[in-house]
Design a protein around this motif. Structure first.
Motif, PDB file in Angstrom:
ATOM      1  N   HIS A  94      15.754   2.177 -16.754  1.00  0.00           N
ATOM      2  CA  HIS A  94      17.044   2.886 -16.701  1.00  0.00           C
ATOM      3  C   HIS A  94      18.124   2.001 -16.087  1.00  0.00           C
ATOM      4  CE1 HIS A  94      14.741   6.383 -17.767  1.00  0.00           C
ATOM      5  NE2 HIS A  94      13.965   6.221 -16.725  1.00  0.00           N
ATOM      6  N   LEU A  95      17.806   0.718 -15.932  1.00  0.00           N
ATOM      7  CA  LEU A  95      18.723  -0.289 -15.384  1.00  0.00           C
ATOM      8  C   LEU A  95      19.005  -0.094 -13.896  1.00  0.00           C
ATOM      9  CD1 LEU A  95      21.280  -0.505 -18.361  1.00  0.00           C
ATOM     10  CD2 LEU A  95      19.138  -1.720 -18.062  1.00  0.00           C
ATOM     11  N   ASN A  96      18.091   0.627 -13.204  1.00  0.00           N
ATOM     12  CA  ASN A  96      18.233   0.783 -11.748  1.00  0.00           C
ATOM     13  C   ASN A  96      17.348  -0.242 -11.040  1.00  0.00           C
ATOM     14  OD1 ASN A  96      19.955   3.104 -11.755  1.00  0.00           O
ATOM     15  ND2 ASN A  96      18.184   4.276 -12.458  1.00  0.00           N
ATOM     16  N   PRO A  97      17.730  -0.637  -9.800  1.00  0.00           N
ATOM     17  CA  PRO A  97      16.878  -1.576  -9.056  1.00  0.00           C
ATOM     18  C   PRO A  97      15.523  -0.942  -8.768  1.00  0.00           C
ATOM     19  CG  PRO A  97      18.973  -1.182  -7.927  1.00  0.00           C
ATOM     20  CD  PRO A  97      18.917  -0.218  -9.044  1.00  0.00           C
ATOM     21  N   LYS A  98      14.474  -1.782  -8.737  1.00  0.00           N
ATOM     22  CA  LYS A  98      13.134  -1.269  -8.412  1.00  0.00           C
ATOM     23  C   LYS A  98      12.903  -1.456  -6.914  1.00  0.00           C
ATOM     24  CE  LYS A  98      10.820  -2.489 -12.760  1.00  0.00           C
ATOM     25  NZ  LYS A  98       9.822  -3.376 -13.340  1.00  0.00           N
ATOM     26  N   PHE A  99      13.186  -0.402  -6.125  1.00  0.00           N
ATOM     27  CA  PHE A  99      13.085  -0.511  -4.669  1.00  0.00           C
ATOM     28  C   PHE A  99      11.677  -0.858  -4.206  1.00  0.00           C
ATOM     29  CE2 PHE A  99      16.359   2.713  -5.483  1.00  0.00           C
ATOM     30  CZ  PHE A  99      17.429   2.065  -4.929  1.00  0.00           C
ATOM     31  N   GLY A 100      10.678  -0.304  -4.921  1.00  0.00           N
ATOM     32  CA  GLY A 100       9.297  -0.420  -4.445  1.00  0.00           C
ATOM     33  C   GLY A 100       8.685  -1.799  -4.656  1.00  0.00           C
ATOM     34  N   LEU A 101       9.347  -2.634  -5.458  1.00  0.00           N
ATOM     35  CA  LEU A 101       8.708  -3.895  -5.869  1.00  0.00           C
ATOM     36  C   LEU A 101       8.373  -4.814  -4.693  1.00  0.00           C
ATOM     37  CD1 LEU A 101       9.617  -5.724  -9.061  1.00  0.00           C
ATOM     38  CD2 LEU A 101       9.304  -7.077  -7.004  1.00  0.00           C
ATOM     39  N   MET A 102       9.350  -5.040  -3.830  1.00  0.00           N
ATOM     40  CA  MET A 102       9.120  -5.971  -2.717  1.00  0.00           C
ATOM     41  C   MET A 102       8.070  -5.398  -1.770  1.00  0.00           C
ATOM     42  SD  MET A 102       9.896  -8.952  -1.866  1.00  0.00           S
ATOM     43  CE  MET A 102      11.299  -9.405  -2.861  1.00  0.00           C
ATOM     44  N   LYS A 103       8.107  -4.073  -1.569  1.00  0.00           N
ATOM     45  CA  LYS A 103       7.120  -3.440  -0.676  1.00  0.00           C
ATOM     46  C   LYS A 103       5.705  -3.599  -1.260  1.00  0.00           C
ATOM     47  CE  LYS A 103       6.113   1.022   1.457  1.00  0.00           C
ATOM     48  NZ  LYS A 103       5.078   1.548   0.588  1.00  0.00           N
ATOM     49  N   ARG A 104       5.608  -3.478  -2.586  1.00  0.00           N
ATOM     50  CA  ARG A 104       4.279  -3.631  -3.224  1.00  0.00           C
ATOM     51  C   ARG A 104       3.732  -5.045  -3.033  1.00  0.00           C
ATOM     52  NH1 ARG A 104       6.138  -0.348  -7.232  1.00  0.00           N
ATOM     53  NH2 ARG A 104       6.618  -2.028  -8.668  1.00  0.00           N
ATOM     54  N   VAL A 105       4.625  -6.022  -3.150  1.00  0.00           N
ATOM     55  CA  VAL A 105       4.169  -7.418  -2.977  1.00  0.00           C
ATOM     56  C   VAL A 105       3.724  -7.641  -1.524  1.00  0.00           C
ATOM     57  CG1 VAL A 105       4.865  -9.849  -3.092  1.00  0.00           C
ATOM     58  CG2 VAL A 105       5.637  -8.256  -4.841  1.00  0.00           C
ATOM     59  N   ILE A 106       4.497  -7.103  -0.570  1.00  0.00           N
ATOM     60  CA  ILE A 106       4.129  -7.257   0.848  1.00  0.00           C
ATOM     61  C   ILE A 106       2.780  -6.562   1.093  1.00  0.00           C
ATOM     62  CG2 ILE A 106       4.801  -6.762   3.252  1.00  0.00           C
ATOM     63  CD1 ILE A 106       6.662  -8.795   1.809  1.00  0.00           C
ATOM     64  N   ASP A 107       2.627  -5.351   0.522  1.00  0.00           N
ATOM     65  CA  ASP A 107       1.352  -4.616   0.681  1.00  0.00           C
ATOM     66  C   ASP A 107       0.188  -5.406   0.103  1.00  0.00           C
ATOM     67  OD1 ASP A 107       2.136  -2.409   2.060  1.00  0.00           O
ATOM     68  OD2 ASP A 107       2.566  -1.200   0.282  1.00  0.00           O
ATOM     69  N   GLN A 108       0.425  -5.992  -1.079  1.00  0.00           N
ATOM     70  CA  GLN A 108      -0.627  -6.759  -1.769  1.00  0.00           C
ATOM     71  C   GLN A 108      -1.169  -7.874  -0.862  1.00  0.00           C
ATOM     72  OE1 GLN A 108       0.953  -8.445  -5.400  1.00  0.00           O
ATOM     73  NE2 GLN A 108      -0.887  -9.647  -5.826  1.00  0.00           N
ATOM     74  N   TYR A 109      -0.255  -8.487  -0.067  1.00  0.00           N
ATOM     75  CA  TYR A 109      -0.663  -9.631   0.744  1.00  0.00           C
ATOM     76  C   TYR A 109      -0.712  -9.321   2.244  1.00  0.00           C
ATOM     77  CZ  TYR A 109       0.150 -12.060  -3.655  1.00  0.00           C
ATOM     78  OH  TYR A 109       0.095 -12.452  -4.976  1.00  0.00           O
ATOM     79  N   MET A 110      -0.604  -8.052   2.605  1.00  0.00           N
ATOM     80  CA  MET A 110      -0.494  -7.655   4.027  1.00  0.00           C
ATOM     81  C   MET A 110      -1.581  -8.293   4.896  1.00  0.00           C
ATOM     82  SD  MET A 110       1.451  -5.941   6.032  1.00  0.00           S
ATOM     83  CE  MET A 110       2.357  -4.583   5.315  1.00  0.00           C
ATOM     84  N   ASP A 111      -2.816  -8.267   4.413  1.00  0.00           N
ATOM     85  CA  ASP A 111      -3.931  -8.766   5.237  1.00  0.00           C
ATOM     86  C   ASP A 111      -3.819 -10.266   5.528  1.00  0.00           C
ATOM     87  OD1 ASP A 111      -4.964  -6.287   5.242  1.00  0.00           O
ATOM     88  OD2 ASP A 111      -6.491  -6.662   3.700  1.00  0.00           O
ATOM     89  N   TYR A 112      -3.039 -10.963   4.727  1.00  0.00           N
ATOM     90  CA  TYR A 112      -2.973 -12.430   4.875  1.00  0.00           C
ATOM     91  C   TYR A 112      -1.900 -12.887   5.867  1.00  0.00           C
ATOM     92  CZ  TYR A 112      -5.983 -12.424   0.805  1.00  0.00           C
ATOM     93  OH  TYR A 112      -7.029 -12.211  -0.051  1.00  0.00           O
ATOM     94  N   PHE A 113      -0.948 -11.980   6.184  1.00  0.00           N
ATOM     95  CA  PHE A 113       0.110 -12.416   7.113  1.00  0.00           C
ATOM     96  C   PHE A 113      -0.443 -12.550   8.526  1.00  0.00           C
ATOM     97  CE2 PHE A 113       2.782 -10.557   3.714  1.00  0.00           C
ATOM     98  CZ  PHE A 113       3.583 -11.660   3.476  1.00  0.00           C
ATOM     99  N   ARG A 114       0.057 -13.554   9.245  1.00  0.00           N
ATOM    100  CA  ARG A 114      -0.382 -13.790  10.624  1.00  0.00           C
ATOM    101  C   ARG A 114       0.809 -13.642  11.559  1.00  0.00           C
ATOM    102  NH1 ARG A 114      -0.926 -18.401  12.071  1.00  0.00           N
ATOM    103  NH2 ARG A 114      -0.399 -19.648  10.253  1.00  0.00           N
TER     104      ARG A 114
END
Ligand SMILES: NC(=O)c1ccc[n+]([C@@H]2O[C@H](COP(=O)([O-])OP(=O)(O)OC[C@H]3O[C@@H](n4cnc5c(N)ncnc54)[C@H](O)[C@@H]3O)[C@@H](O)[C@H]2O)c1
Length: 281
Positions: A94-114
Motif C-alpha cells: 500500500h506504499l506505506n513504510p514497513k515499521f516492523g522490518l527493522m525490529k524483525r531483523v534485530i529479533d532475528q539476531y538478538m542472541d548474537y548481540f553483545r
C-alpha cells in the motif's frame, strides 16, 4: 578481543558491500554477513554481485589481504566490535513504510548481540526507528550502543563518494558517538554530528528534495513541449552563469526506487500531510 572491527548485516547489498570493501581497504577487519547465499559465494570468489565502478579490484585486494570475509553465518555478529545493519527498507504493497522490518531483523539476531558493542543503523529508516531499536535492545537486556549514520552515495559511484562525501553521524549515547566518529574517520574527516531524529530526517529530506527537483524539471519539460517550445533552449538560458538555478536537473527518466519510497516515508511520517511530495510522485 573481537575478531572483526566491523560486521555488516546485509553486507552483500548495494550499500553494504561497497562500505565493507572501503573499510577493509582502510585496514579494518570486516565481515560481510548476508542471507543471500549466491551473493555471499560470489563475493568470496571475488565477484561483485552488481556493477560498482572500481569495486571488484578492491574486493579482490581486500580478500587477498585477509581484511574482508563474507558469510551467511550470523555468529560473526558476536565476534565484532561494531555491527552495521544495512538491509533493504522498502514500502509495503500500500506504499506505506514497513515499521516492523527493522525490529524483525534485530529479533532475528538478538542472541548474537553483545554488551558494549555498537550497532549502527545505515538503512534509510522511518523517523524514530533509532530510538525504538535502542529501547528494544535494552528491553531484551542488551547494553548495546545504537547509532544512525545514513548512507548518501550514488549507486555506481560508491567507491569514490564514500570518502568524498561528508558523513552524518548520530547516536543515543556518547560512547556510540565516539565509536561512530572513530570508524568513519578512516573514510572522511568531514563528519557532521546531530541527534538521531535529525539524522533520520536529514536522509529523508535529502532524497525527497532530489525527487521534487526531478519532478519539477520533468513538469517544466512537459509544459514547454505542450507549447512547442524547445525546453533545452529555456534550460540553457536559465542555468547559464546563474548560480541560483544551477541545481535545476535536466528532465528524464530519473529517480530510482529509493527516492520514491523515501518520499512516501516522509509523507507517512507527517500523517499524510505532504502535498508537495505526493504531487512529485
Ligand atoms: N542503493 C542505494 O543507492 C542507497 C543509497 C543510500 C541508502 N540506501 C538505503 O540502504 C538500505 C539498503 O539498500 P540496498 O540498495 O543496499 O539494498 P540491497 O537490497 O541491495 O541490499 C540489502 C541486502 O540485505 C540482505 N538482507 C536482507 N535481509 C537480511 C537479513 N535479515 N539478514 C542479513 N542480510 C539481509 C539482502 O540479501 C541484500 O543483499 C535501504 O534502506 C536503502 O534505502 C540505498
Amino acid at each position: 578481543m573481537a575478531v572483526y572491527d566491523v560486521c555488516i548485516i546485509g553486507g552483500c547489498g548495494h550499500v553494504g558491500l561497497p562500505l565493507g570493501i572501503a573499510l577493509a581497504d582502510r585496514g579494518k577487519k570486516v565481515c560481510v554477513q548476508d542471507i543471500n547465499e549466491n551473493a555471499v559465494q560470489g563475493v568470496q570468489s571475488g565477484k561483485m554481485p552488481f556493477m560498482e565502478e572500481g569495486a571488484e579490484e578492491l574486493l579482490v585486494k581486500a580478500l587477498a589481504s585477509g581484511n574482508l570475509q563474507a558469510t551467511s553465518d550470523p555468529s560473526c555478529i558476536s565476534e565484532s566490535r561494531i555491527v552495521i545493519c544495512i538491509v533493504g527498507t522498502p514500502v509495503d504493497e500500500h506504499l506505506n513504510p514497513k515499521f516492523g522490518l527493522m525490529k524483525r531483523v534485530i529479533d532475528q539476531y538478538m542472541d548474537y548481540f553483545r554488551n558494549e558493542q555498537l550497532l549502527i543503523l545505515r538503512s534509510t529508516v522511518f523517523p524514530g526507528t533509532t530510538d525504538r531499536v535502542g529501547e528494544w535492545l535494552s528491553r531484551n537486556g542488551k547494553k548495546v550502543h545504537v547509532a544512525f549514520c545514513p548512507e548518501r552515495i550514488l549507486e555506481g559511484k560508491a567507491m569514490t563518494e564514500l570518502s568524498s562525501l561528508p558523513q552524518i553521524i548520530s547516536s543515543l549515547s556518547p560512547e556510540g558517538f565516539a565509536m561512530s566518529r572513530e570508524l568513519f574517520s578512516c573514510l572522511t574527516e568531514d563528519i557532521v554530528e546531530v541527534r538521531p531524529i535529525e539524522a533520520e530526517l536529514a536522509k529523508l529530506f535529502t532524497n525527497t528534495w532530489r525527487y521534487i527537483k526531478f519532478a519539477t524539471a520533468n513538469q517544466f519539460f512537459m509544459m514547454a513541449n505542450n507549447y512547442d517550445v524547445d525546453f533545452y533552449n529555456v534550460y540553457n538560458a536559465i542555468t547559464h552563469n546563474y548560480d541560483r538555478a544551477k541545481d535545476l536537473p535536466r528532465p528524464g527518466f530519473a529517480a530510482g526506487p529509493c527516492l520514491f519510497k523515501d518520499a512516501m516515508q516522509l509523507g507517512a511520517f507527517n500523517d499524510g500531510d505532504f502535498y508537495l511530495g505526493h504531487t512529485a510522485i
